[in-house]
Design a protein around this motif. Sequence first.
Motif, PDB file in Angstrom:
ATOM      1  N   LEU A  16       1.576  -0.826   4.947  1.00 22.66           N
ATOM      2  CA  LEU A  16       1.676   0.622   5.137  1.00 22.66           C
ATOM      3  C   LEU A  16       3.140   1.052   5.238  1.00 22.66           C
ATOM      4  CD1 LEU A  16       0.628   3.475   5.746  1.00 22.66           C
ATOM      5  CD2 LEU A  16       0.568   2.802   8.166  1.00 22.66           C
ATOM      6  N   ILE A  17       3.909   0.348   6.033  1.00 25.58           N
ATOM      7  CA  ILE A  17       5.322   0.692   6.202  1.00 25.58           C
ATOM      8  C   ILE A  17       6.047   0.636   4.857  1.00 25.58           C
ATOM      9  CG2 ILE A  17       7.506  -0.054   7.245  1.00 25.58           C
ATOM     10  CD1 ILE A  17       5.720  -0.967   9.682  1.00 25.58           C
ATOM     11  N   ASP A  18       5.820  -0.425   4.100  1.00 25.93           N
ATOM     12  CA  ASP A  18       6.450  -0.542   2.777  1.00 25.93           C
ATOM     13  C   ASP A  18       6.028   0.608   1.865  1.00 25.93           C
ATOM     14  OD1 ASP A  18       7.704  -2.877   3.569  1.00 25.93           O
ATOM     15  OD2 ASP A  18       6.242  -4.201   2.585  1.00 25.93           O
ATOM     16  N   SER A  19       4.733   0.943   1.866  1.00 27.45           N
ATOM     17  CA  SER A  19       4.230   2.026   1.019  1.00 27.45           C
ATOM     18  C   SER A  19       4.828   3.371   1.414  1.00 27.45           C
ATOM     19  CB  SER A  19       2.700   2.103   1.100  1.00 27.45           C
ATOM     20  OG  SER A  19       2.119   0.943   0.559  1.00 27.45           O
ATOM     21  N   LEU A  20       4.952   3.608   2.714  1.00 26.44           N
ATOM     22  CA  LEU A  20       5.533   4.869   3.172  1.00 26.44           C
ATOM     23  C   LEU A  20       7.014   4.969   2.796  1.00 26.44           C
ATOM     24  CD1 LEU A  20       3.823   5.187   6.662  1.00 26.44           C
ATOM     25  CD2 LEU A  20       3.451   6.665   4.667  1.00 26.44           C
ATOM     26  N   ASN A  22       8.424   3.470   0.250  1.00 27.43           N
ATOM     27  CA  ASN A  22       8.441   3.666  -1.205  1.00 27.43           C
ATOM     28  C   ASN A  22       8.088   5.101  -1.588  1.00 27.43           C
ATOM     29  OD1 ASN A  22       9.201   1.023  -1.709  1.00 27.43           O
ATOM     30  ND2 ASN A  22       7.095   0.313  -1.977  1.00 27.43           N
ATOM     31  N   ALA A  23       7.309   5.776  -0.726  1.00 21.22           N
ATOM     32  CA  ALA A  23       6.925   7.164  -0.978  1.00 21.22           C
ATOM     33  C   ALA A  23       7.984   8.149  -0.481  1.00 21.22           C
ATOM     34  CB  ALA A  23       5.581   7.459  -0.316  1.00 21.22           C
ATOM     35  N   GLY A  24       9.080   7.624   0.098  1.00 24.82           N
ATOM     36  CA  GLY A  24      10.179   8.482   0.496  1.00 24.82           C
ATOM     37  C   GLY A  24      10.271   8.804   1.981  1.00 24.82           C
ATOM     38  N   PHE A  25       9.423   8.185   2.797  1.00 24.81           N
ATOM     39  CA  PHE A  25       9.483   8.419   4.238  1.00 24.81           C
ATOM     40  C   PHE A  25      10.507   7.477   4.861  1.00 24.81           C
ATOM     41  CE2 PHE A  25       5.394   9.977   2.893  1.00 24.81           C
ATOM     42  CZ  PHE A  25       5.306  11.191   3.555  1.00 24.81           C
ATOM     43  N   ASP A  26      11.093   7.911   5.964  1.00 25.67           N
ATOM     44  CA  ASP A  26      12.157   7.161   6.623  1.00 25.67           C
ATOM     45  C   ASP A  26      11.576   6.237   7.692  1.00 25.67           C
ATOM     46  OD1 ASP A  26      14.469   6.330   8.037  1.00 25.67           O
ATOM     47  OD2 ASP A  26      15.490   8.175   7.457  1.00 25.67           O
ATOM     48  N   ARG A  27      12.053   5.012   7.753  1.00 23.14           N
ATOM     49  CA  ARG A  27      11.559   4.027   8.738  1.00 23.14           C
ATOM     50  C   ARG A  27      11.782   4.506  10.167  1.00 23.14           C
ATOM     51  NH1 ARG A  27       9.486   1.545  12.065  1.00 23.14           N
ATOM     52  NH2 ARG A  27       9.259  -0.694  12.294  1.00 23.14           N
ATOM     53  N   LYS A  28      12.812   5.305  10.390  1.00 25.19           N
ATOM     54  CA  LYS A  28      13.086   5.779  11.747  1.00 25.19           C
ATOM     55  C   LYS A  28      12.013   6.750  12.244  1.00 25.19           C
ATOM     56  CE  LYS A  28      16.290   9.554  10.608  1.00 25.19           C
ATOM     57  NZ  LYS A  28      15.383  10.627  10.756  1.00 25.19           N
ATOM     58  N   GLU A  97      -3.723   9.446   3.215  1.00 25.82           N
ATOM     59  CA  GLU A  97      -4.211   8.702   2.040  1.00 25.82           C
ATOM     60  C   GLU A  97      -3.571   7.316   1.965  1.00 25.82           C
ATOM     61  OE1 GLU A  97      -3.222  11.331  -1.175  1.00 25.82           O
ATOM     62  OE2 GLU A  97      -5.026  12.562  -0.883  1.00 25.82           O
ATOM     63  N   ILE A  98      -2.275   7.249   2.209  1.00 27.19           N
ATOM     64  CA  ILE A  98      -1.577   5.955   2.172  1.00 27.19           C
ATOM     65  C   ILE A  98      -2.108   5.046   3.268  1.00 27.19           C
ATOM     66  CG2 ILE A  98       0.656   4.805   2.426  1.00 27.19           C
ATOM     67  CD1 ILE A  98       1.945   7.314   1.157  1.00 27.19           C
ATOM     68  N   ALA A 104      -6.334   1.025   6.999  1.00 32.16           N
ATOM     69  CA  ALA A 104      -6.465   1.492   8.375  1.00 32.16           C
ATOM     70  C   ALA A 104      -7.948   1.588   8.741  1.00 32.16           C
ATOM     71  CB  ALA A 104      -5.808   2.856   8.542  1.00 32.16           C
ATOM     72  N   ILE A 105      -8.289   1.056   9.926  1.00 41.72           N
ATOM     73  CA  ILE A 105      -9.677   1.134  10.386  1.00 41.72           C
ATOM     74  C   ILE A 105      -9.898   2.367  11.265  1.00 41.72           C
ATOM     75  CG2 ILE A 105     -10.223  -1.304  10.170  1.00 41.72           C
ATOM     76  CD1 ILE A 105      -9.592  -1.667  13.110  1.00 41.72           C
ATOM     77  N   GLU A 106      -8.800   3.025  11.616  1.00 40.47           N
ATOM     78  CA  GLU A 106      -8.880   4.227  12.433  1.00 40.47           C
ATOM     79  C   GLU A 106      -7.583   5.001  12.238  1.00 40.47           C
ATOM     80  OE1 GLU A 106      -9.809   5.336  17.086  1.00 40.47           O
ATOM     81  OE2 GLU A 106      -9.414   3.265  16.572  1.00 40.47           O
TER      82      GLU A 106
END
Length: 110
Positions: A16-20, A22-28, A97-98, A104-106
Amino acid sequence: MRLIARFPHQEQASALIDSLINAGFDRKDMLVSRLGEEERIHSIEDAIDKGVIIIKTEREGLGELGSFADGIPGLEGKTGIIVAVEMSKHDSIHVREIMEESGAIEIIQD
């Protein structure tokens, strides 16, 4: 706005972190914590060793530590890895969606 996803496996949370990212979201803007470990945490050093994010609470002076997950309704007694993501309301559908695609189970809106 914040969405919190719960995963049974660390690999799914990492995906999920990698996908986010890659989608342009910041790790911070992401927080990751393990659920179900709080009972065995006795010090800040212990929390760091176990990878559990803790927060400062009013009761900390009484020898109690609180985890990030303690403040999220609905997660009591559950296990797994949680990933919390701060985002604009506009991005919430895409992030959800990501999270679902990552297994994710929840998903909790906080």
